[in-house]
Design a protein around this motif. Structure first.
Motif, PDB file in Angstrom:
ATOM      1  N   VAL A  22       0.843  -1.201   0.000  1.00  0.00           N
ATOM      2  CA  VAL A  22       0.000   0.000   0.000  1.00  0.00           C
ATOM      3  C   VAL A  22       0.879   1.253   0.000  1.00  0.00           C
ATOM      4  O   VAL A  22       0.620   2.199  -0.750  1.00  0.00           O
ATOM      5  CB  VAL A  22      -0.966  -0.021   1.204  1.00  0.00           C
ATOM      6  N   TYR A  23       1.915   1.251   0.814  1.00  0.00           N
ATOM      7  CA  TYR A  23       2.841   2.389   0.857  1.00  0.00           C
ATOM      8  C   TYR A  23       3.431   2.663  -0.526  1.00  0.00           C
ATOM      9  O   TYR A  23       3.431   3.804  -1.004  1.00  0.00           O
ATOM     10  CB  TYR A  23       3.946   2.102   1.871  1.00  0.00           C
ATOM     11  N   ARG A  24       3.926   1.625  -1.197  1.00  0.00           N
ATOM     12  CA  ARG A  24       4.541   1.795  -2.520  1.00  0.00           C
ATOM     13  C   ARG A  24       3.535   2.308  -3.545  1.00  0.00           C
ATOM     14  O   ARG A  24       3.862   3.135  -4.393  1.00  0.00           O
ATOM     15  CB  ARG A  24       5.148   0.474  -3.007  1.00  0.00           C
ATOM     16  N   TYR A  25       2.293   1.824  -3.463  1.00  0.00           N
ATOM     17  CA  TYR A  25       1.273   2.271  -4.402  1.00  0.00           C
ATOM     18  C   TYR A  25       1.073   3.787  -4.296  1.00  0.00           C
ATOM     19  O   TYR A  25       1.057   4.501  -5.291  1.00  0.00           O
ATOM     20  CB  TYR A  25      -0.048   1.536  -4.163  1.00  0.00           C
ATOM     21  N   PHE A  26       0.896   4.278  -3.073  1.00  0.00           N
ATOM     22  CA  PHE A  26       0.617   5.707  -2.899  1.00  0.00           C
ATOM     23  C   PHE A  26       1.856   6.564  -3.139  1.00  0.00           C
ATOM     24  O   PHE A  26       1.733   7.723  -3.534  1.00  0.00           O
ATOM     25  CB  PHE A  26      -0.020   5.969  -1.544  1.00  0.00           C
TER      26      PHE A  26
END
Length: 195
Positions: free
Chosen positions: A186-190
């Motif tokens: 999720v961190y990498r996506y955002f």
């Protein structure tokens, strides 16, 4: 890009809160994201209960002054991010109560001739980040994908929001749930999302 993150879990020690923090962290490191607003429905004390009577009619909900700030947030946002657990195969009642009141006729959609209404929230995108105790494929195999159908077809596409992405994480109460890996995803996506 402007993000409105709607967090719906009563516990700030929860895994859902950890996902919220990763959304904010990744967004702050993304040069394409100008601003992030977080709406914590439980902390806010949002009242999810619909009330209709002779003085408060459903058809007037789009102009209810009590909800103006929340409508302004939705109008302001380019991307809406929902962070919530899946309980009994669906989002929490608090989030559903928010949806019932905010996605009102003449604000989120307008009835017209034909089968489908005119969506008034076109151009916005949505990300749903949800956690559940059961296996990841439980909603698909056992519930005919009810959660995604509810959120994507019955809600977001109805109001003109065509781009909907899901992070639906299962086995989250298991020590084998690979929590850190999912939080990093999720961190990498955002951190990288472009629209």
């Amino acid at each position: 890009m402007k993000l409105l993150v709607i967090y719906t879990h009563p516990n700030h020690q929860s895994l859902s809160f950890a996902f919220l923090q990763k959304v904010v962290q990744g967004s702050e490191e993304n040069p394409l994201i100008q601003e992030v607003q977080v709406l914590d429905l439980y902390e806010e004390g949002f009242d999810p209960v619909l009330v209709f009577h002779e003085q408060k009619r459903r058809r007037d909900m789009h102009s209810d002054p009590r909800l103006e700030r929340y409508r302004n947030q939705i109008t302001w946002a380019d991307k809406i991010v929902l962070v919530y657990p899946i309980w009994w195969g669906r989002p929490p009642a608090m989030l559903l109560g928010y949806i019932d009141q905010m996605f009102a006729s003449e604000f989120a959609y307008r009835d017209k001739k034909g089968l489908f209404p005119e969506g008034l929230l076109t151009g916005k995108s949505v990300v749903c980040i949800s956690t559940m105790k059961g296996p990841t494929h439980y909603p698909l195999l056992w519930l005919n994908n009810a959660h995604k159908v509810l959120m994507k077809r019955a809600l977001f596409q109805f109001v003109g929001m065509k781009k909907v992405k899901f992070f639906e994480f299962g086995n989250m109460e298991s020590s084998k749930g690979r929590h850190q890996e999912k939080l990093e995803r999720v961190y990498r996506y955002f951190k990288q999302v472009a629209q």
